[in-house]
Motif scaffolding. Structure first.
Motif, short mmCIF file in Angstrom:
data_model
loop_
_atom_site.label_atom_id
_atom_site.label_comp_id
_atom_site.label_asym_id
_atom_site.label_seq_id
_atom_site.Cartn_x
_atom_site.Cartn_y
_atom_site.Cartn_z
N ASP A 75 10.39 2.02 5.07
CA ASP A 75 9.45 1.96 4.43
C ASP A 75 9.54 1.98 3.12
O ASP A 75 8.92 1.48 2.16
CB ASP A 75 8.93 3.82 4.47
CG ASP A 75 8.31 3.30 6.37
OD1 ASP A 75 8.02 2.44 6.87
OD2 ASP A 75 8.06 5.21 6.86
N GLN A 78 10.67 -1.43 1.60
CA GLN A 78 9.44 -1.84 1.32
C GLN A 78 8.69 -1.69 0.25
O GLN A 78 8.34 -2.71 0.11
CB GLN A 78 8.68 -2.24 2.65
CG GLN A 78 7.25 -2.59 2.60
CD GLN A 78 7.72 -4.17 2.60
OE1 GLN A 78 8.70 -4.78 2.94
NE2 GLN A 78 6.52 -4.83 2.14
N GLN A 79 8.69 -0.58 -0.01
CA GLN A 79 7.39 -0.36 -1.09
C GLN A 79 8.19 -0.48 -2.50
O GLN A 79 8.07 -1.44 -3.21
CB GLN A 79 7.64 1.80 -1.40
CG GLN A 79 7.18 2.00 -0.29
CD GLN A 79 6.80 3.56 -0.65
OE1 GLN A 79 8.74 4.35 -1.37
NE2 GLN A 79 6.19 4.60 -0.84
N ARG A 81 10.40 -3.48 -2.27
CA ARG A 81 10.44 -4.79 -2.45
C ARG A 81 8.64 -5.65 -2.60
O ARG A 81 8.73 -6.24 -3.82
CB ARG A 81 10.57 -4.92 -0.41
CG ARG A 81 10.63 -6.67 -0.58
CD ARG A 81 10.80 -6.43 1.08
NE ARG A 81 12.18 -6.45 1.29
CZ ARG A 81 12.42 -5.56 2.42
NH1 ARG A 81 11.51 -4.80 2.57
NH2 ARG A 81 13.48 -4.98 2.93
N ARG A 82 7.84 -4.61 -2.75
CA ARG A 82 6.22 -4.77 -3.06
C ARG A 82 6.52 -4.89 -4.07
O ARG A 82 5.51 -5.96 -4.89
CB ARG A 82 5.67 -4.21 -1.68
CG ARG A 82 4.40 -3.99 -2.35
CD ARG A 82 3.72 -5.83 -1.92
NE ARG A 82 2.29 -6.45 -2.46
CZ ARG A 82 1.56 -7.02 -2.53
NH1 ARG A 82 2.78 -8.53 -2.31
NH2 ARG A 82 0.47 -7.79 -2.52
N SER A 83 6.88 -4.06 -4.81
CA SER A 83 6.52 -3.70 -6.35
C SER A 83 7.05 -4.87 -7.01
O SER A 83 6.37 -5.71 -7.81
CB SER A 83 7.72 -2.53 -7.30
OG SER A 83 7.44 -1.94 -8.04
N HIS A 85 7.63 -8.11 -5.09
CA HIS A 85 7.10 -8.74 -5.86
C HIS A 85 5.66 -9.06 -6.29
O HIS A 85 5.08 -9.82 -6.72
CB HIS A 85 6.27 -9.55 -4.42
CG HIS A 85 8.20 -9.46 -3.54
ND1 HIS A 85 8.24 -11.08 -2.88
CD2 HIS A 85 8.95 -9.08 -2.77
CE1 HIS A 85 9.17 -11.53 -2.59
NE2 HIS A 85 9.37 -10.32 -1.91
N LEU A 86 5.27 -8.52 -6.28
CA LEU A 86 3.31 -8.32 -7.26
C LEU A 86 4.23 -8.45 -8.54
O LEU A 86 3.56 -9.38 -8.79
CB LEU A 86 3.51 -6.30 -6.78
CG LEU A 86 2.70 -5.92 -5.86
CD1 LEU A 86 2.14 -4.57 -5.98
CD2 LEU A 86 1.09 -6.59 -5.52
N ALA A 114 0.25 -1.49 -8.47
CA ALA A 114 1.47 -0.65 -7.42
C ALA A 114 -0.12 0.35 -7.49
O ALA A 114 -0.51 0.90 -6.16
CB ALA A 114 2.09 -0.48 -8.20
N GLU A 117 -1.94 0.22 -3.98
CA GLU A 117 -1.26 0.46 -2.73
C GLU A 117 -0.70 1.24 -2.41
O GLU A 117 0.36 1.13 -1.96
CB GLU A 117 -0.79 -1.50 -3.04
CG GLU A 117 -0.92 -2.66 -2.87
CD GLU A 117 -0.39 -3.74 -2.86
OE1 GLU A 117 0.85 -3.42 -1.90
OE2 GLU A 117 -0.70 -4.77 -3.34
N LEU A 119 1.36 2.91 -4.13
CA LEU A 119 2.63 2.90 -4.84
C LEU A 119 2.54 3.58 -5.91
O LEU A 119 1.87 3.45 -7.26
CB LEU A 119 3.47 1.25 -5.13
CG LEU A 119 2.99 0.87 -3.68
CD1 LEU A 119 3.52 -0.63 -3.59
CD2 LEU A 119 4.37 0.83 -2.74
N GLY A 127 10.06 -2.61 -9.91
CA GLY A 127 9.07 -4.02 -10.26
C GLY A 127 9.91 -4.88 -11.01
O GLY A 127 9.73 -5.43 -11.71
#
Length: 476
Positions: A75, A78-79, A81-83, A85-86, A114, A117, A119, A127
């Protein structure tokens, strides 16, 4: 200042590389045995149509950015990783701007997106930090200049638009006077479960040619600076520190810092630990050698609870609380004097916070400080960009532990290892074809980092890493 070029992000590539640690790393309430490093390349175009590729990399460390026990390590990854990509998506949509202008424009957008979502600010910073470094690296490569020349001439166009509290500060003068350190002392991390002597090593030795306990680290590398993890349990911490001091006190001299990793509930709990340390004769030298205490109190309370009584006894620094551009301002109000520099939180944040340190010390007569801390940065792009930053900020010593918990460039191809050894032979040694970090008398050489035409890494070496990553993705 030379005219700062306008840059447009044209394309990006993101890769990952997993690895296992050669020994578990215990910090705070977490024990990490494996993780993944994320890599970013950005293609950037200037107004003349010239294109350069910039690179960045960072470890996606679980249980540091968000310590919610309900979240798994996957988890947490993924947080992060998402940052990334954003931030990349926003950078590609952004209009042409200077390198710092890109950062200043993206920061509020990225943090807001972020947050929407779920974050937190530290994750958001991760990110954006990768985008900032890759775009700055590309800027250096467009002009075929090393980082120090780009910063001294302020080609990124760093200004005070995001830090109005610095109004009137001479940014150009500050940057022109940057004189990078050519070496940095390595401050070795002593994790909470790390063996201290050969007798404490559990199970069979790894015998991989690397030190396996604190005493061997000192004997192998000549280390003189140490970062000691504490657990937030004052009685247990005191006993652990006595064991550590029994090893360190054999040295003619040393310096140490303590890292609470948010494990103390409040100021009183940290005062309890300090009382115990100061009453214990076996810890007299360690107390005399103590530089500061890093982030002892949980981040949800640290910026709202005064620590001024404790701060009269020992310098205090925020680390995990530094999730926004103004966190250091809030921490100062509570009594903190220091803030950490970490590439994962932002290259520009470190520079702006260092300007705050300079300004506040000039106004008050001193005491404010910045230190260089680690995110288990890995050999190659990540560790070298972080070393370059600490060198330009003249921080003197830097926490490093990636070389201890991970065996060199794990996962790299033979050609990739060879490229880094060839380009940065002062920083690595060859162990059966694998590049491993090296040092002399406890110091890391930064000669090739500072000479590289880019943000601390030679282009041929960085390209070799991304070629390996692309080939492995194609073969998957």
């Amino acid at each position: 200042m030379a005219e700062a070029p306008l840059l447009k992000v044209k394309d990006a590539s993101i890769f990952e590389r997993r690895f296992t640690m050669r020994m578990p790393f215990r910090f705070g309430a977490a024990t990490v045995t494996e993780a993944a490093q994320i890599f970013l390349s950005l293609d950037v175009e200037d107004a003349q149509g010239r294109i350069a590729t910039g690179y960045s990399a960072e470890l996606m460390v679980p249980k540091w950015f968000d310590k919610n026990p309900a979240l798994s390590n996957a988890d947490n990854e993924q947080q992060l990783r998402r940052s990334v990509h954003l931030a990349v998506a926003l950078s590609k949509e952004a209009p042409a701007s200077t390198a710092f202008g890109l950062h200043a424009g993206l920061e509020p957008q990225h943090h807001a997106q972020a947050a929407s979502e779920g974050l937190n600010g530290l994750i958001a910073s991760f990110g954006l930090a990768l985008v900032d470094r890759a775009s700055l690296d590309a800027l250096c490569r467009l002009h075929a200049l090393p980082l120090v020349d780009v910063i001294r001439s302020n080609l990124p166009a760093i200004d005070l638009s995001t830090t109005p509290d610095l109004d009137g500060f001479d940014v150009a003068g500050f940057l022109k006077q940057v004189i990078p350190h050519k070496t940095l002392y390595l401050r070795h991390t002593v994790g909470y479960i790390d063996p201290l002597t050969p007798q404490e090593i559990n199970g069979p030795r790894r015998d991989d040619g690397l030190p396996e306990c604190l005493r061997e680290e000192i004997e192998t590398y000549g280390i003189q600076y140490f970062k000691l993890k504490v657990s937030g349990r004052p009685q247990e911490d005191t006993e652990r520190l006595k064991d550590i001091a029994a090893v360190l006190d054999r040295l003619p001299g040393y310096k140490a810092t303590l890292d609470g990793n948010e494990q103390f509930a409040d100021e009183a709990a940290v005062i309890d630990l300090m009382d115990r340390i100061e009453k214990e004769p076996a810890l007299a030298r360690l107390r005399q050698s103590l530089l500061f205490v890093e982030q002892p109190i949980i981040r949800t309370m640290a910026l709202s609870q005064p620590v001024k009584t404790l701060a009269k006894r020992v310098a205090l620094e925020i680390d995990e609380s530094d999730g926004t551009k103004d966190a250091f301002l809030e921490a100062r109000e509570q009594g903190y004097l220091g803030v950490s520099s970490k590439s994962c939180k932002g290259f520009y944040r470190s520079f702006l916070n260092k300007m705050r340190v300079e300004k506040w010390n000039a106004e008050t007569g001193g005491g404010y400080f910045m230190s260089a801390e680690d995110l288990t940065t890995q050999a190659g792009i990540a560790v070298q960009q972080d070393l370059a930053l600490a060198s330009l900020l003249n921080l003197g010593h830097i926490e490093r532990n990636g070389h201890h918990y991970v065996d060199g460039m794990q996962g790299a191809s033979a050609s990739e290892d060879a490229a880094w050894l060839s380009a940065h032979g002062d920083l690595y040694r060859d162990h059966q074809g694998r590049a491993r970090l090296t040092m002399q008398n406890g110091q890391l050489s930064l000669d090739t980092i500072l000479a590289a035409k880019g943000l601390g890494a030679a282009q041929a070496a960085a390209q070799a890493t991304f070629q390996t990553l692309q080939e492995k993705e194609n073969a998957a």
